[in-house]
Each structure stands twice: as structure tokens, then as C-alpha cells.
Enzyme design. Structure first.
Site, PDB file in Angstrom:
ATOM      1  CB  SER A 264      -0.934   0.009   1.216  1.00 17.38           C
ATOM      2  OG  SER A 264      -1.865  -1.059   1.159  1.00 17.38           O
TER       3      SER A 264
ATOM      4  NE  ARG B 220       2.279   5.095   9.517  1.00 20.98           N
ATOM      5  CZ  ARG B 220       2.327   3.757   9.570  1.00 20.98           C
ATOM      6  NH1 ARG B 220       1.221   3.071   9.816  1.00 20.98           N
ATOM      7  NH2 ARG B 220       3.455   3.114   9.373  1.00 20.98           N
TER       8      ARG B 220
ATOM      9  CG  HIS C  48      -1.791   3.382   4.288  1.00 25.51           C
ATOM     10  ND1 HIS C  48      -2.178   2.976   5.541  1.00 25.51           N
ATOM     11  CD2 HIS C  48      -1.667   2.256   3.547  1.00 25.51           C
ATOM     12  CE1 HIS C  48      -2.262   1.657   5.566  1.00 25.51           C
ATOM     13  NE2 HIS C  48      -1.967   1.196   4.369  1.00 25.51           N
TER      14      HIS C  48
END
Length: 223
Positions: free
Chosen positions: A21, A44, A47
Site C-alpha cells: 500500500s 500514512r 494510506h
């Protein structure tokens, strides 16, 4: 491949998915203006939301990531505006560094004081955290309530409050963008903000998890 034992997924399958990912995020994001440690936070957040607009909307004061990492390494308290942030943070990751989380939004005395002063619970929750000596040196994590961030800004300007880091990401239409803009004008404390209306507890949690991963990597390199 070396892994962070606390801040990564616990199974090989989980790690592969997470790493794949992040690789997709890096590839699709392309060039960006962030320093390496800042990008760990932004990627992040992307994500966690699949929203690439945070590549650009997210801003950092100089040294903000390093300040947050050092605060975590020293077990600084995290004070959140809502319970959702505290619930979303990984307990093993926090416990590894001896970090406690706090939120007071639903406390009876906070509610009573908000009614008495015709203010908001979020304002009174931040004031209670200050009375408990949790804000100075702590990490302030705001993802929901612009009035909480406005109160923290006021404390910094008027009461010489000095948190280790303020993560200012309240979401919404009333005072959300304005509160973050005011925070970003402050040069005396480290901060991370998302410009505009976007934000939310999920993003704050993602940002803190990125800081925790960076803190563990630094700790491992040192050991």
C-alpha cells in the site's frame, strides 16, 4: 527486510499488504515538497484515507516531526480533543514508549463549566488539561473541534503554553480552516496542520502512528 516490531503489522501477510500500500502511495503521489521524515507522516495519512490531496494540504513547522518523535521517545502525554483519537491509537505502540493518552470532552465538570460560561466542551476540556499540567511538554492532538484548537492557540499566545507538538487537524465548516491558519502563524511551538476544511480524527491517528514508527526506528538505530 527489517521490520519495526512494535509499529508494523504483526503478521507477514499484514506487513506485505501495508508495504504494498505504501509503495502504491509513493508511486502515485510522485514528486512532493516534503522532507523525508515529513513524507512518512503524509504518506500514512494518504494510506489511511486514500486521499492524495493531503500531499500539498499538509504543512509542517520547521522541525515539527523531530520534535514529535523526541516527545514520544521521552514518554510525553498525548492530549486529544475527542475520545476517538485515544481509541484509534495502538496501545502496544503507546505502551512501548510509556505514552499515556487523555481526553476530557465528556467529563461532568467540563460539561458543567461549558454551560456555566456559555462556551464549548472542547474549550473547557483543553483548560482542564492545562490545569492538570498535561499540555506543557505534551502532544496536543485535535481532529474534531476547532474551538479546542483556538483555545490552545490562545494559551500559547497569552499564557506562554509550550506543548512539544500541536497536531491541528479539525474538520468542518465553522472555524476549522481559520483555526488551522492561526496555528500555522505561530513560530514559538512546533505544529502540523492540514490547510482548509479537511481533517478528522483518522488523520490525527495516522500522523501519530507515523511519529511512533519514526520514534521506534530511531530507537532501534540507537540501540
Amino acid at each position: 527486510m527489517n521490520h519495526n516490531t512494535i509499529t508494523e503489522q504483526l503478521t507477514d501477510a499484514g506487513r506485505r499488504i501495508e508495504h504494498d500500500s505504501f509503495a502504491i502511495v509513493d508511486a502515485e503521489a510522485g514528486p512532493h515538497p516534503y522532507q523525508a521524515d515529513e513524507w512518512q507522516v503524509v504518506r500514512r495519512m494518504i494510506h489511511a484515507t486514500a486521499d492524495f490531496e493531503f500531499n500539498g494540504l499538509t504543512r509542517f513547522s520547521p522541525g515539527a516531526v523531530a520534535a514529535g518523535v523526541q516527545a514520544l521517545l521521552h514518554g510525553a502525554a498525548i492530549v486529544a480533543d475527542v475520545e476517538m483519537i485515544c481509541v484509534g491509537l495502538s496501545k502496544p505502540r503507546l505502551n512501548h514508549f510509556g505514552v499515556g493518552t487523555h481526553q476530557f470532552i465528556a467529563d461532568d465538570d467540563v460539561i458543567a463549566q461549558a454551560k456555566a460560561e456559555n462556551s464549548t466542551r472542547a474549550v473547557q476540556a483543553m483548560r482542564k488539561a492545562q490545569r492538570l499540567n498535561l499540555l506543557d511538554g505534551g502532544i496536543v492532538a485535535i481532529g474534531n473541534a476547532p474551538t479546542a484548537l483556538l483555545e490552545v492557540v490562545r494559551m500559547v499566545q497569552e499564557d506562554d503554553l509550550r506543548p512539544s507538538l500541536v497536531i491541528g487537524m479539525p474538520v468542518g465548516f465553522v472555524s476549522a480552516a481559520e483555526s488551522k491558519a492561526l496555528l500555522s502563524e505561530i513560530a514559538t511551538i512546533p505544529w502540523i496542520v492540514i490547510d482548509g476544511r479537511k481533517g478528522g480524527s483518522t488523520l490525527v491517528v495516522a500522523a501519530i502512528h507515523a511519529l511512533l514508527a519514526l520514534a521506534e526506528a530511531q530507537q532501534s538505530a540507537r540501540d
